[in-house]
Write a protein that holds these residues in place. Structure first.
Motif, PDB file in Angstrom:
ATOM      1  N   SER A 174      10.454  11.765   4.602  1.00  0.00           N
ATOM      2  CA  SER A 174       9.410  12.796   4.671  1.00  0.00           C
ATOM      3  C   SER A 174       8.868  13.038   6.066  1.00  0.00           C
ATOM      4  O   SER A 174       8.429  14.139   6.373  1.00  0.00           O
ATOM      5  CB  SER A 174       8.267  12.438   3.716  1.00  0.00           C
ATOM      6  OG  SER A 174       8.721  12.495   2.383  1.00  0.00           O
ATOM      7  N   THR A 175       8.895  12.026   6.945  1.00  0.00           N
ATOM      8  CA  THR A 175       8.400  12.272   8.305  1.00  0.00           C
ATOM      9  C   THR A 175       9.310  13.234   9.067  1.00  0.00           C
ATOM     10  O   THR A 175       8.918  13.762  10.096  1.00  0.00           O
ATOM     11  CB  THR A 175       8.242  10.967   9.111  1.00  0.00           C
ATOM     12  OG1 THR A 175       9.520  10.321   9.236  1.00  0.00           O
ATOM     13  CG2 THR A 175       7.220  10.034   8.480  1.00  0.00           C
ATOM     14  N   ALA A 176      10.515  13.480   8.526  1.00  0.00           N
ATOM     15  CA  ALA A 176      11.460  14.404   9.162  1.00  0.00           C
ATOM     16  C   ALA A 176      11.271  15.847   8.698  1.00  0.00           C
ATOM     17  O   ALA A 176      11.948  16.744   9.197  1.00  0.00           O
ATOM     18  CB  ALA A 176      12.890  13.964   8.865  1.00  0.00           C
ATOM     19  N   VAL A 177      10.352  16.074   7.762  1.00  0.00           N
ATOM     20  CA  VAL A 177      10.172  17.411   7.173  1.00  0.00           C
ATOM     21  C   VAL A 177       8.825  17.978   7.610  1.00  0.00           C
ATOM     22  O   VAL A 177       7.770  17.505   7.177  1.00  0.00           O
ATOM     23  CB  VAL A 177      10.264  17.363   5.632  1.00  0.00           C
ATOM     24  CG1 VAL A 177      10.075  18.755   5.040  1.00  0.00           C
ATOM     25  CG2 VAL A 177      11.597  16.764   5.196  1.00  0.00           C
ATOM     26  N   LYS A 178       8.884  18.991   8.452  1.00  0.00           N
ATOM     27  CA  LYS A 178       7.659  19.602   8.970  1.00  0.00           C
ATOM     28  C   LYS A 178       6.765  20.065   7.822  1.00  0.00           C
ATOM     29  O   LYS A 178       7.236  20.651   6.853  1.00  0.00           O
ATOM     30  CB  LYS A 178       8.012  20.789   9.879  1.00  0.00           C
ATOM     31  CG  LYS A 178       6.815  21.363  10.580  1.00  0.00           C
ATOM     32  CD  LYS A 178       7.215  22.436  11.571  1.00  0.00           C
ATOM     33  CE  LYS A 178       5.981  22.921  12.310  1.00  0.00           C
ATOM     34  NZ  LYS A 178       6.330  23.902  13.336  1.00  0.00           N
ATOM     35  N   ASN A 179       5.484  19.766   7.954  1.00  0.00           N
ATOM     36  CA  ASN A 179       4.428  20.155   7.010  1.00  0.00           C
ATOM     37  C   ASN A 179       4.417  19.365   5.702  1.00  0.00           C
ATOM     38  O   ASN A 179       3.728  19.752   4.762  1.00  0.00           O
ATOM     39  CB  ASN A 179       4.464  21.663   6.714  1.00  0.00           C
ATOM     40  CG  ASN A 179       4.226  22.469   7.961  1.00  0.00           C
ATOM     41  OD1 ASN A 179       3.390  22.113   8.793  1.00  0.00           O
ATOM     42  ND2 ASN A 179       4.965  23.543   8.123  1.00  0.00           N
ATOM     43  N   LEU A 180       5.167  18.273   5.634  1.00  0.00           N
ATOM     44  CA  LEU A 180       5.156  17.423   4.449  1.00  0.00           C
ATOM     45  C   LEU A 180       4.410  16.134   4.764  1.00  0.00           C
ATOM     46  O   LEU A 180       4.758  15.438   5.717  1.00  0.00           O
ATOM     47  CB  LEU A 180       6.594  17.111   4.011  1.00  0.00           C
ATOM     48  CG  LEU A 180       6.768  16.257   2.756  1.00  0.00           C
ATOM     49  CD1 LEU A 180       6.180  16.965   1.529  1.00  0.00           C
ATOM     50  CD2 LEU A 180       8.246  15.961   2.521  1.00  0.00           C
ATOM     51  N   GLU A 184       0.830  -1.201   0.000  1.00  0.00           N
ATOM     52  CA  GLU A 184       0.000   0.000   0.000  1.00  0.00           C
ATOM     53  C   GLU A 184       0.870   1.258   0.000  1.00  0.00           C
ATOM     54  O   GLU A 184       1.971   1.255   0.547  1.00  0.00           O
ATOM     55  CB  GLU A 184      -0.916   0.041   1.225  1.00  0.00           C
ATOM     56  CG  GLU A 184      -1.983  -1.030   1.214  1.00  0.00           C
ATOM     57  CD  GLU A 184      -2.950  -0.893   2.373  1.00  0.00           C
ATOM     58  OE1 GLU A 184      -3.207   0.242   2.820  1.00  0.00           O
ATOM     59  OE2 GLU A 184      -3.455  -1.935   2.828  1.00  0.00           O
ATOM     60  N   VAL A 185       0.347   2.296  -0.637  1.00  0.00           N
ATOM     61  CA  VAL A 185       0.984   3.615  -0.602  1.00  0.00           C
ATOM     62  C   VAL A 185      -0.112   4.623  -0.291  1.00  0.00           C
ATOM     63  O   VAL A 185      -1.073   4.757  -1.041  1.00  0.00           O
ATOM     64  CB  VAL A 185       1.641   3.981  -1.950  1.00  0.00           C
ATOM     65  CG1 VAL A 185       2.201   5.396  -1.907  1.00  0.00           C
ATOM     66  CG2 VAL A 185       2.722   2.982  -2.320  1.00  0.00           C
ATOM     67  N   TYR A 186       0.027   5.270   0.842  1.00  0.00           N
ATOM     68  CA  TYR A 186      -0.860   6.386   1.164  1.00  0.00           C
ATOM     69  C   TYR A 186      -0.098   7.350   2.054  1.00  0.00           C
ATOM     70  O   TYR A 186       0.888   6.986   2.691  1.00  0.00           O
ATOM     71  CB  TYR A 186      -2.174   5.941   1.812  1.00  0.00           C
ATOM     72  CG  TYR A 186      -2.031   5.194   3.106  1.00  0.00           C
ATOM     73  CD1 TYR A 186      -1.895   5.866   4.317  1.00  0.00           C
ATOM     74  CD2 TYR A 186      -2.069   3.800   3.135  1.00  0.00           C
ATOM     75  CE1 TYR A 186      -1.767   5.182   5.505  1.00  0.00           C
ATOM     76  CE2 TYR A 186      -1.941   3.109   4.319  1.00  0.00           C
ATOM     77  CZ  TYR A 186      -1.797   3.804   5.494  1.00  0.00           C
ATOM     78  OH  TYR A 186      -1.666   3.126   6.684  1.00  0.00           O
ATOM     79  N   LEU A 187      -0.541   8.581   2.040  1.00  0.00           N
ATOM     80  CA  LEU A 187       0.104   9.635   2.803  1.00  0.00           C
ATOM     81  C   LEU A 187      -0.827  10.116   3.903  1.00  0.00           C
ATOM     82  O   LEU A 187      -2.046  10.107   3.733  1.00  0.00           O
ATOM     83  CB  LEU A 187       0.433  10.829   1.898  1.00  0.00           C
ATOM     84  CG  LEU A 187       1.253  10.538   0.651  1.00  0.00           C
ATOM     85  CD1 LEU A 187       1.389  11.801  -0.190  1.00  0.00           C
ATOM     86  CD2 LEU A 187       2.614   9.974   1.002  1.00  0.00           C
ATOM     87  N   ILE A 188      -0.241  10.537   4.998  1.00  0.00           N
ATOM     88  CA  ILE A 188      -1.018  11.217   6.024  1.00  0.00           C
ATOM     89  C   ILE A 188      -0.322  12.545   6.323  1.00  0.00           C
ATOM     90  O   ILE A 188       0.883  12.683   6.124  1.00  0.00           O
ATOM     91  CB  ILE A 188      -1.235  10.353   7.287  1.00  0.00           C
ATOM     92  CG1 ILE A 188       0.075  10.015   7.982  1.00  0.00           C
ATOM     93  CG2 ILE A 188      -1.981   9.085   6.960  1.00  0.00           C
ATOM     94  CD1 ILE A 188      -0.145   9.318   9.324  1.00  0.00           C
ATOM     95  N   PRO A 189      -1.073  13.534   6.781  1.00  0.00           N
ATOM     96  CA  PRO A 189      -0.477  14.843   7.059  1.00  0.00           C
ATOM     97  C   PRO A 189       0.593  14.755   8.144  1.00  0.00           C
ATOM     98  O   PRO A 189       0.487  13.960   9.079  1.00  0.00           O
ATOM     99  CB  PRO A 189      -1.660  15.684   7.540  1.00  0.00           C
ATOM    100  CG  PRO A 189      -2.865  14.997   7.014  1.00  0.00           C
ATOM    101  CD  PRO A 189      -2.525  13.529   6.986  1.00  0.00           C
ATOM    102  N   TRP A 190       1.602  15.602   8.010  1.00  0.00           N
ATOM    103  CA  TRP A 190       2.688  15.642   8.975  1.00  0.00           C
ATOM    104  C   TRP A 190       2.130  15.884  10.373  1.00  0.00           C
ATOM    105  O   TRP A 190       1.178  16.633  10.556  1.00  0.00           O
ATOM    106  CB  TRP A 190       3.678  16.756   8.618  1.00  0.00           C
ATOM    107  CG  TRP A 190       4.890  16.750   9.500  1.00  0.00           C
ATOM    108  CD1 TRP A 190       6.020  16.019   9.313  1.00  0.00           C
ATOM    109  CD2 TRP A 190       5.069  17.477  10.707  1.00  0.00           C
ATOM    110  NE1 TRP A 190       6.905  16.252  10.328  1.00  0.00           N
ATOM    111  CE2 TRP A 190       6.342  17.149  11.215  1.00  0.00           C
ATOM    112  CE3 TRP A 190       4.292  18.371  11.421  1.00  0.00           C
ATOM    113  CZ2 TRP A 190       6.853  17.684  12.393  1.00  0.00           C
ATOM    114  CZ3 TRP A 190       4.803  18.905  12.598  1.00  0.00           C
ATOM    115  CH2 TRP A 190       6.062  18.562  13.060  1.00  0.00           C
ATOM    116  N   THR A 191       2.755  15.246  11.340  1.00  0.00           N
ATOM    117  CA  THR A 191       2.365  15.422  12.727  1.00  0.00           C
ATOM    118  C   THR A 191       3.608  15.493  13.604  1.00  0.00           C
ATOM    119  O   THR A 191       4.603  14.797  13.340  1.00  0.00           O
ATOM    120  CB  THR A 191       1.437  14.286  13.218  1.00  0.00           C
ATOM    121  OG1 THR A 191       1.228  14.426  14.626  1.00  0.00           O
ATOM    122  CG2 THR A 191       2.008  12.909  12.921  1.00  0.00           C
ATOM    123  N   ASN A 192       3.555  16.293  14.649  1.00  0.00           N
ATOM    124  CA  ASN A 192       4.663  16.399  15.586  1.00  0.00           C
ATOM    125  C   ASN A 192       4.923  15.079  16.308  1.00  0.00           C
ATOM    126  O   ASN A 192       5.997  14.863  16.852  1.00  0.00           O
ATOM    127  CB  ASN A 192       4.400  17.528  16.587  1.00  0.00           C
ATOM    128  CG  ASN A 192       5.672  17.985  17.264  1.00  0.00           C
ATOM    129  OD1 ASN A 192       6.668  18.264  16.603  1.00  0.00           O
ATOM    130  ND2 ASN A 192       5.643  18.034  18.587  1.00  0.00           N
TER     131      ASN A 192
END
Length: 171
Positions: A45-51, A8-16
């Motif tokens: 990408s989880t390391a990039v705020k707002n990505l 599966e490939v899906y994205l979720i909004p960045w979170t702190n």
């Protein structure tokens, strides 16, 4: 939320929460591996705020001596990681954790070119909102058209990434 099922490939909004998860996991890794580890980096990408990102924490472990990576395998297994070998990328030990997968470790010798590129791309996106927005739009488009094909999704991002890296002095 962490964990991406196979296929599966899906994205979720960045979170702190991803920052907190990385910090917690980094401390466990440093405690378990001790002097074997030179540094632990949050990449991907989880390391990039707002990505937005696939919900997997990517971790780069930097070693003084690549050969010492063999000595890290048992310690990482104790933390729940499965050793996947070195044959996917040259000069990299690869580990994954969880099913669905929640964490990945990419272990390199210090100054490895692939690791330098990962860190440079991350840092560039963190400091360039235009590039961040462009990458976000590309990832959204690709995840909707390649939602069941991780390899095609990843390869389709290559030109964007390589253009930025070339501008940063990587060939």
């Amino acid at each position: 939320m962490l964990g991406l099922p196979k296929g599966e490939v899906y994205l979720i909004p960045w979170t702190n929460e991803w920052v907190t998860e990385f910090r917690n996991e980094s401390e466990k890794i440093k405690f378990e591996l001790g002097e074997l580890v030179l540094a632990v980096h949050h990449i991907g990408s989880t390391a990039v705020k707002n990505l937005s990102a696939k919900p997997i924490i990517d971790i780069a472990i930097e070693l003084n001596d690549y050969q010492r990576g063999i000595q890290c395998i048992e310690g990482l297994k104790r933390l729940g990681y499965e050793y996947k070998g070195t044959n996917i990328l040259p000069e990299r030990y690869y580990f994954s954790k969880g099913e669905p997968r929640t964490h990945q470790i990419h272990m390199f010798q210090t100054n490895n070119l692939y690791m330098k590129k990962q860190l440079a791309f991350r840092d560039f996106l963190q400091n360039d909102s235009e590039a961040l927005n462009g990458y976000q739009a590309l990832k959204e488009k690709l995840s909707s058209t390649h939602y069941s094909d991780k390899i095609t999704y990843s390869h389709a991002k290559t030109d964007f990434i390589n253009t930025i890296l070339k501008n940063l002095g990587f060939n």
